[in-house]
Motif scaffolding. Structure first.
Motif, short mmCIF file in Angstrom:
data_model
loop_
_atom_site.label_atom_id
_atom_site.label_comp_id
_atom_site.label_asym_id
_atom_site.label_seq_id
_atom_site.Cartn_x
_atom_site.Cartn_y
_atom_site.Cartn_z
N ALA A 133 0.90 -1.05 0.10
CA ALA A 133 -0.21 -0.27 -0.30
C ALA A 133 0.77 0.92 0.33
CB ALA A 133 -1.32 -0.06 1.28
N ILE A 134 0.20 2.38 -1.18
CA ILE A 134 0.58 3.38 -0.85
C ILE A 134 0.71 4.22 0.66
CG2 ILE A 134 1.03 5.59 -2.22
CD1 ILE A 134 0.95 4.43 -4.43
N ARG A 135 1.48 4.64 1.31
CA ARG A 135 1.42 6.26 2.11
C ARG A 135 1.43 7.26 1.60
NH1 ARG A 135 5.52 2.17 4.68
NH2 ARG A 135 6.53 4.16 3.52
N SER A 136 0.37 8.10 3.47
CA SER A 136 0.65 9.46 2.55
C SER A 136 0.85 9.63 3.79
CB SER A 136 -0.54 10.12 2.06
OG SER A 136 -1.89 9.55 2.49
N ALA A 137 1.47 11.27 3.54
CA ALA A 137 1.91 11.86 4.98
C ALA A 137 1.85 13.56 4.89
CB ALA A 137 3.39 12.42 5.61
N ARG A 138 0.10 13.80 5.16
CA ARG A 138 -0.23 15.42 5.46
C ARG A 138 0.02 15.79 6.45
NH1 ARG A 138 -6.05 15.61 5.33
NH2 ARG A 138 -5.61 17.59 4.59
N ILE A 139 0.87 16.99 5.78
CA ILE A 139 2.00 18.31 6.73
C ILE A 139 1.41 19.50 6.85
CG2 ILE A 139 4.26 19.61 7.75
CD1 ILE A 139 5.76 16.84 6.60
N VAL A 140 0.52 19.04 7.46
CA VAL A 140 -0.54 20.73 7.43
C VAL A 140 0.34 21.63 8.44
CG1 VAL A 140 -2.47 21.79 8.71
CG2 VAL A 140 -2.15 19.57 8.51
N GLY A 141 0.60 23.42 7.80
CA GLY A 141 1.59 24.44 7.94
C GLY A 141 0.33 26.00 8.87
N ASP A 142 1.44 26.22 8.85
CA ASP A 142 0.66 27.54 9.79
C ASP A 142 -0.22 28.34 8.92
OD1 ASP A 142 2.51 28.79 8.15
OD2 ASP A 142 3.10 29.82 9.66
N ASP A 143 -0.69 28.04 7.65
CA ASP A 143 -1.71 28.94 6.72
C ASP A 143 -2.88 27.74 6.51
OD1 ASP A 143 -0.21 26.82 5.42
OD2 ASP A 143 0.32 28.15 3.96
N GLY A 144 -2.79 26.26 7.43
CA GLY A 144 -3.93 25.50 7.19
C GLY A 144 -2.97 25.46 5.95
N GLU A 145 -2.90 25.06 4.56
CA GLU A 145 -2.57 24.59 4.00
C GLU A 145 -1.80 23.00 3.99
OE1 GLU A 145 -3.88 25.39 0.75
OE2 GLU A 145 -4.41 26.72 1.36
N SER A 187 -0.29 2.54 10.78
CA SER A 187 -0.79 3.36 10.19
C SER A 187 -0.76 4.36 8.88
CB SER A 187 -1.99 4.56 11.06
OG SER A 187 -2.37 3.89 12.23
N ARG A 188 -1.37 4.02 7.40
CA ARG A 188 -0.44 4.64 6.48
C ARG A 188 -0.77 5.92 5.95
NH1 ARG A 188 -1.44 -0.75 5.11
NH2 ARG A 188 -3.83 -0.09 4.18
N ASP A 189 -1.78 6.63 6.94
CA ASP A 189 -2.05 7.77 6.64
C ASP A 189 -1.68 9.01 7.53
OD1 ASP A 189 -2.92 7.41 3.79
OD2 ASP A 189 -4.88 6.87 4.23
N VAL A 190 -0.36 9.43 7.18
CA VAL A 190 -0.50 10.19 9.01
C VAL A 190 -0.92 11.70 9.12
CG1 VAL A 190 1.92 10.06 8.92
CG2 VAL A 190 1.17 10.65 10.77
N ILE A 191 -1.35 12.02 10.00
CA ILE A 191 -1.60 13.60 9.41
C ILE A 191 -0.09 14.24 11.09
CG2 ILE A 191 -2.87 15.62 10.24
CD1 ILE A 191 -4.09 14.34 8.24
N ARG A 209 -11.60 16.71 13.62
CA ARG A 209 -11.57 16.07 12.38
C ARG A 209 -11.77 14.56 11.55
NH1 ARG A 209 -8.99 20.45 8.95
NH2 ARG A 209 -10.33 21.80 10.38
N HIS A 210 -9.98 14.11 12.09
CA HIS A 210 -9.45 12.94 11.85
C HIS A 210 -10.14 12.25 13.10
CE1 HIS A 210 -7.70 14.93 8.24
NE2 HIS A 210 -7.53 16.03 9.09
N ALA A 211 -9.83 12.28 13.94
CA ALA A 211 -10.78 11.37 14.91
C ALA A 211 -9.45 10.53 15.52
CB ALA A 211 -11.96 10.26 14.67
N ILE A 212 -8.16 11.53 16.18
CA ILE A 212 -6.95 10.95 16.40
C ILE A 212 -7.23 11.35 17.48
CG2 ILE A 212 -6.17 10.16 14.28
CD1 ILE A 212 -4.45 13.10 13.87
N SER A 213 -6.02 11.44 18.56
CA SER A 213 -5.76 11.36 19.60
C SER A 213 -4.45 11.96 20.15
CB SER A 213 -5.87 10.52 20.95
OG SER A 213 -4.91 9.02 20.43
#
Length: 261
Positions: free
Chosen positions: A17-29, A105-109, A126-130
């Motif tokens: 499986a392809i994993r994705s890491a979503r990195i949120v910046g201070d601009d919300g992007e 978990s391959r999709d990490v925020i 929003r993502h139901a994580i702790s």
């Protein structure tokens, strides 16, 4: 790791499986970094790198789970990992030497240190994580922020937020027509850097499940950022991921968890 059915009577072809890491910046992007774990090289690789490999077979999209996997001929590597001796007294299907890439978990925020606590709270809900890793500009973990950190910050802040005085110049347009002796104050923003745990307990993606379980128990943590060779976050492992894997390995039917501890 899963497998496709036999092709032309041959052995099933593993898919990773392809994993994705979503990195949120201070601009919300949010920026997304996609990788896949290669059991032969025992490290992460890009999809383009996989496609140029002679073992590459195809990309497979699973509609029900909405996940994309790399299908490649790695039977030897998979067989070698599954041939490890199990622990005495444990079901033969339980292989604690299996790599973390199989259960993490391959999709990490992830968030940058400058992201505010309010935005972190919104992401957790929003993502139901702790909890989530805090990463630098290179995507490397510099801390962990949890729901408890956010609640602690809210309690310390109380009903009145800290503020700082704002100096206005002649060319600035004042927000209000104030009399002499009054000043403009802005709330001081509390960020991930202010509330995170700066000491990061982490593991390489090629580490085994038993290593992760031992480390989490020793350090008393419920989640571990999983990093690649270059130190970037490619996944996250929670204590529930380990328990879920163990239960399934023992033959119990356990549905996918909607929330991670």
């Amino acid at each position: 790791m899963t497998t496709l059915g036999p092709i032309n009577g041959e052995h099933p072809i593993p898919q990773h499986a392809i994993r994705s890491a979503r990195i949120v910046g201070d601009d919300g992007e949010a920026s997304v970094v996609a990788t896949v774990y290669c059991p032969l090289k025992e490290r992460s690789a890009t999809v383009r790198e996989c496609e140029s490999c002679r073992r590459f077979h195809a990309l497979h999209f699973d509609a029900p789970s909405r996940t994309t996997s790399v299908v490649c001929h790695t039977e030897r590597a998979i067989s070698a990992m599954e041939s490890a001796d199990p622990l005495a007294g444990v079901s033969e299907h339980v292989n604690p030497a299996a790599p973390l890439a199989a259960i993490m978990s391959r999709d990490v925020i992830c968030v940058r240190p400058e992201v505010t606590v309010d935005e972190i709270a919104a992401l957790l809900i929003r993502h139901a994580i702790s909890g989530m890793p805090v990463v630098d500009a290179d995507g490397k973990p510099v801390g962990m922020v949890s729901r408890a950190d956010v609640l602690r910050a809210a309690e310390e802040r109380g009903d009145t937020e800290e503020s700082e005085r704002v100096s206005l110049h002649r060319d600035d347009v004042a927000p209000l027509d104030m009399e002499q002796g009054f000043h403009v104050y802005e709330p001081v923003k509390v960020t991930a850097r202010d509330v995170m745990t700066p000491v990061v307990v982490q593991l390489h993606e090629s580490a085994s499940i038993r290593q992760a379980a031992s480390l989490m128990a020793y350090e008393g943590v419920h989640r571990l950022p999983i990093v690649s060779d270059d130190g970037k976050v490619v996944g996250i492992l929670s204590s529930l991921d380990v328990l879920r894997w163990f239960g399934r390995s023992c033959g119990y039917l356990i549905p996918p968890g909607r929330r991670r501890a």
